[in-house]
Design a protein around this motif. Structure first.
Motif, PDB file in Angstrom:
ATOM      1  N   VAL A 190      36.395  41.676  22.442  1.00 37.74           N
ATOM      2  CA  VAL A 190      37.708  40.470  23.169  1.00 37.74           C
ATOM      3  C   VAL A 190      38.503  41.470  23.598  1.00 37.74           C
ATOM      4  N   TYR A 191      37.935  42.954  23.532  1.00 37.48           N
ATOM      5  CA  TYR A 191      39.090  43.401  24.055  1.00 37.48           C
ATOM      6  C   TYR A 191      38.363  44.275  25.408  1.00 37.48           C
ATOM      7  N   LEU A 192      37.180  43.555  26.488  1.00 37.42           N
ATOM      8  CA  LEU A 192      36.974  43.420  27.626  1.00 37.42           C
ATOM      9  C   LEU A 192      37.349  42.225  27.977  1.00 37.42           C
ATOM     10  N   PHE A 193      37.345  41.148  27.161  1.00 40.70           N
ATOM     11  CA  PHE A 193      37.666  39.757  27.780  1.00 40.70           C
ATOM     12  C   PHE A 193      39.699  40.021  28.046  1.00 40.70           C
ATOM     13  N   MET A 194      40.237  40.584  27.306  1.00 44.02           N
ATOM     14  CA  MET A 194      41.389  41.151  27.751  1.00 44.02           C
ATOM     15  C   MET A 194      41.569  41.876  28.981  1.00 44.02           C
ATOM     16  N   LEU A 195      41.347  43.483  28.844  1.00 45.03           N
ATOM     17  CA  LEU A 195      41.244  43.828  30.077  1.00 45.03           C
ATOM     18  C   LEU A 195      40.486  43.327  31.220  1.00 45.03           C
ATOM     19  N   ARG A 196      39.530  42.354  31.077  1.00 44.82           N
ATOM     20  CA  ARG A 196      38.939  41.828  32.376  1.00 44.82           C
ATOM     21  C   ARG A 196      39.693  40.912  32.876  1.00 44.82           C
ATOM     22  N   ILE A 197      40.470  39.275  32.319  1.00 41.00           N
ATOM     23  CA  ILE A 197      41.427  38.565  32.593  1.00 41.00           C
ATOM     24  C   ILE A 197      42.727  38.511  32.131  1.00 41.00           C
ATOM     25  N   VAL A 198      43.299  38.670  30.780  1.00 39.11           N
ATOM     26  CA  VAL A 198      43.737  38.675  30.612  1.00 39.11           C
ATOM     27  C   VAL A 198      45.384  39.355  31.218  1.00 39.11           C
ATOM     28  N   LEU A 199      44.893  40.858  30.600  1.00 39.68           N
ATOM     29  CA  LEU A 199      45.967  42.122  31.649  1.00 39.68           C
ATOM     30  C   LEU A 199      45.990  42.004  32.748  1.00 39.68           C
ATOM     31  N   PRO A 200      45.009  41.767  33.925  1.00 41.51           N
ATOM     32  CA  PRO A 200      45.527  41.571  35.532  1.00 41.51           C
ATOM     33  C   PRO A 200      46.681  40.322  35.414  1.00 41.51           C
ATOM     34  N   ILE A 201      46.461  38.673  34.921  1.00 45.55           N
ATOM     35  CA  ILE A 201      46.868  38.046  35.305  1.00 45.55           C
ATOM     36  C   ILE A 201      48.167  38.398  35.031  1.00 45.55           C
ATOM     37  N   ILE A 202      48.890  39.112  33.361  1.00 40.64           N
ATOM     38  CA  ILE A 202      49.858  39.461  33.253  1.00 40.64           C
ATOM     39  C   ILE A 202      50.719  40.681  34.286  1.00 40.64           C
ATOM     40  N   VAL A 203      49.259  41.192  34.590  1.00 38.72           N
ATOM     41  CA  VAL A 203      50.476  42.362  35.404  1.00 38.72           C
ATOM     42  C   VAL A 203      50.897  41.774  36.730  1.00 38.72           C
ATOM     43  N   ILE A 204      50.007  40.501  37.270  1.00 41.06           N
ATOM     44  CA  ILE A 204      50.074  40.430  38.058  1.00 41.06           C
ATOM     45  C   ILE A 204      51.532  39.242  38.452  1.00 41.06           C
ATOM     46  N   ILE A 205      51.791  39.170  37.382  1.00 43.65           N
ATOM     47  CA  ILE A 205      52.814  38.357  37.322  1.00 43.65           C
ATOM     48  C   ILE A 205      53.913  38.381  36.784  1.00 43.65           C
ATOM     49  N   VAL A 206      54.080  40.109  36.117  1.00 45.64           N
ATOM     50  CA  VAL A 206      55.031  40.891  36.116  1.00 45.64           C
ATOM     51  C   VAL A 206      54.962  41.547  37.452  1.00 45.64           C
ATOM     52  N   PHE A 207      54.663  42.184  38.789  1.00 46.45           N
ATOM     53  CA  PHE A 207      54.230  42.504  39.535  1.00 46.45           C
ATOM     54  C   PHE A 207      55.494  41.186  40.369  1.00 46.45           C
ATOM     55  N   LEU A 208      54.707  40.815  40.955  1.00 49.12           N
ATOM     56  CA  LEU A 208      56.076  39.295  41.528  1.00 49.12           C
ATOM     57  C   LEU A 208      56.899  39.043  40.737  1.00 49.12           C
ATOM     58  N   ASN A 209      57.608  39.332  39.762  1.00 46.05           N
ATOM     59  CA  ASN A 209      58.062  38.935  38.974  1.00 46.05           C
ATOM     60  C   ASN A 209      59.266  40.312  39.590  1.00 46.05           C
ATOM     61  N   GLY A 210      58.513  41.695  39.425  1.00 48.98           N
ATOM     62  CA  GLY A 210      59.415  42.850  40.161  1.00 48.98           C
ATOM     63  C   GLY A 210      59.552  42.949  41.713  1.00 48.98           C
ATOM     64  N   MET A 211      59.262  41.767  42.275  1.00 52.20           N
ATOM     65  CA  MET A 211      59.276  41.964  43.343  1.00 52.20           C
ATOM     66  C   MET A 211      60.369  41.211  43.948  1.00 52.20           C
ATOM     67  N   LYS A 212      60.600  40.161  43.251  1.00 52.67           N
ATOM     68  CA  LYS A 212      61.521  39.266  42.675  1.00 52.67           C
ATOM     69  C   LYS A 212      60.928  37.812  43.935  1.00 52.67           C
ATOM     70  N   TRP A 213      59.024  37.583  44.235  1.00 49.98           N
ATOM     71  CA  TRP A 213      58.625  36.697  44.599  1.00 49.98           C
ATOM     72  C   TRP A 213      58.020  35.438  43.878  1.00 49.98           C
ATOM     73  N   LEU A 214      58.681  35.216  42.403  1.00 50.51           N
ATOM     74  CA  LEU A 214      58.215  34.366  41.081  1.00 50.51           C
ATOM     75  C   LEU A 214      59.447  33.758  40.930  1.00 50.51           C
ATOM     76  N   PRO A 215      59.766  32.279  41.117  1.00 52.46           N
ATOM     77  CA  PRO A 215      60.229  31.833  40.651  1.00 52.46           C
ATOM     78  C   PRO A 215      60.922  31.184  39.824  1.00 52.46           C
ATOM     79  N   LEU A 216      62.236  31.415  38.883  1.00 54.64           N
ATOM     80  CA  LEU A 216      62.418  31.576  37.493  1.00 54.64           C
ATOM     81  C   LEU A 216      63.471  30.537  37.697  1.00 54.64           C
TER      82      LEU A 216
END
Length: 446
Positions: free
Chosen positions: A420-446
């Motif tokens: 479960v931990y490896l699934f989080m690190l490999r799939i879930v967390l990278p997606i979340i970080v990319i979303i946070v990054f796009l939001n921080g750069m104001k590239w994510l339409p809300l």
């Protein structure tokens, strides 16, 4: 040479919690909670912190403890003949830039603390906004106060892990919580404090916007000081058989509790005195002095509050300097002292343009000062990249056998949890970080 080690688990927990508990947890986060649904936001943040921040914190712990080496060498040890060690260099650059402008705010706190202790801060009818502007716009005051804060940081870090960072953290962190308790009691005994407590904690899911949820996502790992490899360096001072699970949970708990205590200490008093909430520098340097001026023994309580902020800022600064020093000290105490002074002075000089930003408004690029660009680069670019790379590294590149050994000490009763931990690190967390990054750069339409 062999690295120093923490003298005890509590020393490691206090130092790591000190690294994680920074100014944002005290002066920004409580106001975001209050304006984003109160208890509803806090619940979401808690879920994200346990589900996202904690796994990332454990990832840095695993890297540091298993190798017993600072950030750059740790990645080299785990992934030899590769370029993964550049994560360590990214961490060093991130922490250096962060400390360069963090020390500017630390300098303001030192200056205000001295004024409070000498009775020169609170004056009847004082315009604290004008006072703050005069303080920050004076180039000599700004640079000298920044130098004073960096001097405190250098002197303590130069004394070593046990004699400097751990010893100071053992004093400052309990002191921070004692101060919080004192201020909470004072705040909760004021007439009319109930409105402030309701404003801060009443759950209101209608105010839980997508922007607030994304902020909670970002804060879930930023508030634990992950992404800059600071925790890789701190955990490298643990013994090979020291546990990781319970210290990680303790650090998460202390950080969440700090944010909660900050809101309880601030909002009831503000509402009791009929004042408007604020966050950021405005809270500490403008709103709080105006608030304490109206309270009996206000001079004493503002000095206590500034001591709290100073402790929180210093304990974070220790880890930011330590990651750079440790990479070049190689366990040699004499070399460590030299590296502390060398890099401390370099980071101070790097921060001078940030210190001068508030008195030289004409020095802007695309509407931002040097201070604002440095803050933006660290918060929205460098830390998210660090988190992403660390997550991918532990998920895909970390030697499987070593990771299984490390996991057995984290969760011995839940061995299947590694999948479960490896699934989080490999799939879930990278997606979340990319979303946070796009939001921080104001590239994510809300």
């Amino acid at each position: 040479m062999k690295n120093e080690q923490w003298t005890s688990k509590i020393g490691f927990i206090l130092a790591s919690a000190g690294s994680a508990i920074g100014l944002g947890a005290i002066w920004k986060f409580p106001n975001v909670v209050a304006t984003s649904g109160g208890g509803a936001f806090f619940l979401v943040f808690l879920i994200f912190t346990l589900g996202i921040g904690l796994p990332l914190l454990l990832a840095e712990f695993v890297i540091g403890r298993s190798t017993g080496k600072e950030a750059v060498s740790a990645y080299k040890d785990l992934a030899p003949k590769s370029r993964w060690h550049w994560i360590g260099y990214l961490g060093m650059a991130t922490c250096s830039i962060l400390l360069s402008f963090y020390s500017v705010v630390g300098g303001w706190i030192v200056l205000y603390f001295i004024k409070a202790m000498t009775g020169q801060l609170l004056h009847q009818g004082e315009d604290y906004g004008v006072l703050f502007q005069m303080t920050t716009s004076n180039p000599y005051t700004a640079v000298l106060s920044q130098a004073g804060f960096m001097l405190l940081t250098i002197v303590i870090v130069a004394k070593g892990v046990k004699g400097g960072i751990e010893k100071a953290s053992r004093i400052m962190m309990p002191g921070l919580f004692i101060i919080f308790v004192i201020l909470m009691i004072r705040s909760l005994t004021l007439p009319g404090m109930g409105a402030g407590l309701t404003y801060f904690l009443k759950p209101d899911f209608s105010q839980l916007t997508s922007e607030a949820v994304l902020y909670a996502l970002g804060q879930s790992f930023f508030c634990l000081s992950v992404g800059g490899s600071c925790m890789v360096t701190y955990s490298s001072y643990l013994g090979k058989h020291d546990p990781l699970g319970k210290p990680a949970l303790s650090i998460v708990g202390l950080n969440v509790m700090t944010s909660l205590m900050a809101g309880i200490a601030i909002f009831p008093a503000l509402f009791a005195l009929g004042m408007k909430p604020a966050d950021g520098p405005g809270l500490l340097f403008i709103t709080l002095p105006a608030m304490f001026e109206k309270l009996p023994y206000g001079t004493l309580f503002i000095a206590i509050f500034l001591a709290l902020f100073l402790f929180a800022t210093l304990t974070s600064a220790f880890s930011l300097l330590e990651i750079v020093v440790a990479a070049f000290a190689h366990g040699d105490p004499t070399r460590r002292r030299h590296m502390c002074w060398l890099f401390g002075i370099i980071i101070f000089l790097l921060g001078v343009p940030s210190a001068l930003s508030f008195g030289m408004e004409q020095l802007t690029l695309m509407g931002k000062t040097v201070f604002e660009w440095a803050d933006f680069a660290v918060t929205n670019v460098m830390l998210p990249l660090g988190v992403l790379f660390i997550s991918v590294f532990v998920g895909y590149r970390y030697p499987k056998e070593r990771l299984q050994t490390e996991w057995s000490s984290i969760a011995p009763a839940w061995r299947t949890g590694l999948h479960v931990y490896l699934f989080m690190l490999r799939i879930v967390l990278p997606i979340i970080v990319i979303i946070v990054f796009l939001n921080g750069m104001k590239w994510l339409p809300l």
